[in-house]
Design a protein around this motif. Structure first.
Motif, mmCIF file in Angstrom:
data_model
loop_
_atom_site.group_PDB
_atom_site.id
_atom_site.type_symbol
_atom_site.label_atom_id
_atom_site.label_comp_id
_atom_site.label_asym_id
_atom_site.label_seq_id
_atom_site.Cartn_x
_atom_site.Cartn_y
_atom_site.Cartn_z
ATOM 1 N N GLY A 74 0.798 -1.216 0.000
ATOM 2 C CA GLY A 74 0.000 0.000 0.000
ATOM 3 C C GLY A 74 0.824 1.256 0.000
ATOM 4 N N LYS A 75 0.201 2.340 0.426
ATOM 5 C CA LYS A 75 0.867 3.635 0.521
ATOM 6 C C LYS A 75 0.481 4.262 1.848
ATOM 7 N N PRO A 76 1.348 5.126 2.381
ATOM 8 C CA PRO A 76 1.014 5.756 3.662
ATOM 9 C C PRO A 76 -0.134 6.742 3.498
ATOM 10 N N PRO A 77 -0.886 6.977 4.564
ATOM 11 C CA PRO A 77 -2.038 7.882 4.459
ATOM 12 C C PRO A 77 -1.664 9.350 4.301
ATOM 13 N N ARG A 78 -0.443 9.710 4.699
ATOM 14 C CA ARG A 78 -0.003 11.103 4.613
ATOM 15 C C ARG A 78 1.387 11.160 3.983
ATOM 16 N N ARG A 79 1.802 12.358 3.607
ATOM 17 C CA ARG A 79 3.133 12.527 3.023
ATOM 18 C C ARG A 79 3.723 13.861 3.446
ATOM 19 N N LEU A 80 5.030 13.852 3.651
ATOM 20 C CA LEU A 80 5.750 15.077 4.001
ATOM 21 C C LEU A 80 6.015 15.884 2.743
ATOM 22 N N VAL A 81 5.780 17.202 2.826
ATOM 23 C CA VAL A 81 6.054 18.095 1.698
ATOM 24 C C VAL A 81 6.901 19.267 2.178
ATOM 25 N N PHE A 82 7.616 19.859 1.228
ATOM 26 C CA PHE A 82 8.382 21.078 1.461
ATOM 27 C C PHE A 82 7.576 22.232 0.886
ATOM 28 N N LEU A 83 7.447 23.305 1.651
ATOM 29 C CA LEU A 83 6.625 24.438 1.227
ATOM 30 C C LEU A 83 7.458 25.707 1.091
ATOM 31 N N HIS A 84 7.254 26.413 -0.014
ATOM 32 C CA HIS A 84 7.735 27.782 -0.160
ATOM 33 C C HIS A 84 6.582 28.697 0.239
ATOM 34 N N LEU A 85 6.788 29.510 1.262
ATOM 35 C CA LEU A 85 5.725 30.342 1.804
ATOM 36 C C LEU A 85 5.791 31.765 1.259
ATOM 37 N N ASP A 86 4.639 32.409 1.208
ATOM 38 C CA ASP A 86 4.544 33.797 0.765
ATOM 39 C C ASP A 86 5.412 34.675 1.671
ATOM 40 N N GLY A 87 6.380 35.350 1.073
ATOM 41 C CA GLY A 87 7.324 36.145 1.845
ATOM 42 C C GLY A 87 6.792 37.475 2.321
ATOM 43 N N SER A 88 5.573 37.851 1.923
ATOM 44 C CA SER A 88 5.039 39.150 2.343
ATOM 45 C C SER A 88 4.389 39.095 3.728
ATOM 46 N N GLU A 89 4.182 37.875 4.246
ATOM 47 C CA GLU A 89 3.562 37.734 5.559
ATOM 48 C C GLU A 89 4.591 37.967 6.666
ATOM 49 N N VAL A 90 4.206 38.729 7.685
ATOM 50 C CA VAL A 90 5.097 38.995 8.810
ATOM 51 C C VAL A 90 5.215 37.771 9.708
ATOM 52 N N ARG A 91 4.101 37.088 9.932
ATOM 53 C CA ARG A 91 4.075 35.943 10.835
ATOM 54 C C ARG A 91 4.156 34.646 10.052
ATOM 55 N N LEU A 92 5.088 33.803 10.428
ATOM 56 C CA LEU A 92 5.160 32.470 9.827
ATOM 57 C C LEU A 92 4.113 31.567 10.450
ATOM 58 N N PRO A 93 3.515 30.651 9.667
ATOM 59 C CA PRO A 93 2.718 29.607 10.298
ATOM 60 C C PRO A 93 3.616 28.776 11.215
ATOM 61 N N VAL A 94 3.064 28.273 12.289
ATOM 62 C CA VAL A 94 3.856 27.544 13.282
ATOM 63 C C VAL A 94 3.421 26.091 13.337
ATOM 64 N N HIS A 95 4.205 25.307 14.071
ATOM 65 C CA HIS A 95 3.920 23.886 14.226
ATOM 66 C C HIS A 95 2.465 23.666 14.651
ATOM 67 N N GLY A 96 1.767 22.820 13.904
ATOM 68 C CA GLY A 96 0.382 22.506 14.209
ATOM 69 C C GLY A 96 -0.637 23.323 13.454
ATOM 70 N N ASP A 97 -0.225 24.427 12.812
ATOM 71 C CA ASP A 97 -1.170 25.227 12.041
ATOM 72 C C ASP A 97 -1.710 24.411 10.866
ATOM 73 N N PRO A 98 -2.997 24.550 10.560
ATOM 74 C CA PRO A 98 -3.584 23.734 9.487
ATOM 75 C C PRO A 98 -3.111 24.155 8.102
ATOM 76 N N VAL A 99 -3.098 23.179 7.208
ATOM 77 C CA VAL A 99 -2.823 23.407 5.797
ATOM 78 C C VAL A 99 -4.091 23.064 5.022
ATOM 79 N N ARG A 100 -4.500 23.966 4.122
ATOM 80 C CA ARG A 100 -5.731 23.782 3.354
ATOM 81 C C ARG A 100 -5.477 24.044 1.878
ATOM 82 N N LEU A 101 -6.412 23.611 1.042
ATOM 83 C CA LEU A 101 -6.379 23.988 -0.365
ATOM 84 C C LEU A 101 -6.691 25.472 -0.496
ATOM 85 N N ALA A 102 -5.923 26.168 -1.326
ATOM 86 C CA ALA A 102 -6.172 27.596 -1.521
ATOM 87 C C ALA A 102 -7.577 27.838 -2.075
#
Length: 325
Positions: free
Chosen positions: A241-269
């Motif tokens: 089979g395949k695992p239910p989740r996968r690790l990804v690397f994200l390039h984040l929008d550099g205009s935001e002052v606050r970075l998302p932190v550990h545990g913050d949700p990820v959603r479809l734009a």
């Protein structure tokens, strides 16, 4: 027991918090420290990490039965890493090991050494082994890849492609810092870890993480060795089979002052900030060249070209594949 590093008294030191409490997050200039580390200079104080040793004639044979990695023939001076899994295959411990010919030295996440010793002791049976918590005696110091620093004579060294981990006597920390600075903080070290897609226990993992989700099979799991706790799950997912989740690397929008932190949700734009969470941020960082970046654990079936948003500010995130869907 927690440890406050004496290097927190160095000029500019700002203490880390949470999982890395006890050492410096930075020494006043995050990007300068990152550039120094990337160039192979300086060192990182990891003296908050747990240090455990296993000695005795049967140490490698015994550890081979308990760990996910093939260590029965581990050559002196050869570094490896391994995991301890639950019976269901979930990751419980991540160990970074080297054998010096008489003793296996390993470092672990801060505060996890007591649980590790407890598990190892419960599995001793008739084997000729001795386990010991050496955290009060030894501190881990990291030298980056390319460093020309010579470890003090007699130091146990664990050498990998991204640097060397030294097991230094704790009383030697100050003299080492004086001779081999500049000191580099945990934020710089973590930024390069994120860039290198290297998972960390307690950051990229939760209570149900299996090694396949993080790409940890290549570095820490041997697929052709004998039985160990959790092996059935590892083999079944790998072969059927395949695992239910996968690790990804994200390039984040550099205009935001606050970075998302550990545990913050990820959603479809496309679903917006009120959409269903498809995963969570595991580690975020500000990188000296790449800008804001992160690792995230998301559902396997999220399209690899899907635009994502992360955190309470709905920060735009473009993904790079680490673990194939």
């Amino acid at each position: 027991m927690s440890f406050n590093s004496p290097l927190l008294s160095l000029p500019g030191a700002v203490a880390a918090e949470g999982q890395d409490e006890g050492v410096a997050a930075h020494y006043g200039d995050l990007f300068r420290e990152q550039r120094a580390l990337a160039a192979g200079t300086g060192f990182v104080d990891l003296s908050h990490r747990g240090v455990v040793t296993v000695s005795g004639a049967d140490r490698l044979t015994w550890l081979h039965l308990l760990l996910t990695q093939h260590v029965s023939d581990l050559a002196p001076g050869h570094a490896t890493e391994s995991l301890i899994l639950s019976a269901n295959g979930h990751i419980e411990q991540a160990l970074y090991l080297v054998d010096d010919g008489e003793t296996v030295w390993m470092h672990t996440e801060p505060g996890s050494q007591a649980a590790l010793i407890g598990y190892l002791e419960s599995m001793r049976f008739f084997y000729r082994v001795e386990t010991a918590d050496r955290t009060e005696e030894y501190a881990v110091v990291h030298l980056p890849a390319g460093s020309i620093t010579e470890p003090p004579d007699g130091t146990v060294v664990r050498e990998t492609s991204h640097g060397r981990d030294l097991f230094l006597p704790r009383p030697a920390l100050n003299s080492f810092a004086e001779a081999h600075g500049p000191a580099v903080g945990l934020l710089a070290y973590e930024a390069l870890r994120v860039e290198g897609h290297r998972p960390r226990l307690g950051m990229e993992t939760d209570h149900r993480t299996i090694p396949h989700e993080l790409g940890w099979l290549a570095a820490a799991v041997h697929l052709d060795k004998g039985c160990y706790r959790g092996q059935e799950t590892v083999a079944r997912v790998h072969n059927l089979g395949k695992p239910p989740r996968r690790l990804v690397f994200l390039h984040l929008d550099g205009s935001e002052v606050r970075l998302p932190v550990h545990g913050d949700p990820v959603r479809l734009a496309d679903d917006g900030p009120d959409g269903r969470a498809l995963g969570f941020i595991t580690t975020s960082a500000r990188h000296h060249e790449l800008g804001p970046i992160a690792l995230a654990l998301i559902k396997r079936n999220v399209p690899v070209d899907a635009a994502l948003i992360a955190g309470e500010n709905a920060t735009a995130a473009a993904q790079e594949v680490i673990v194939a869907p």
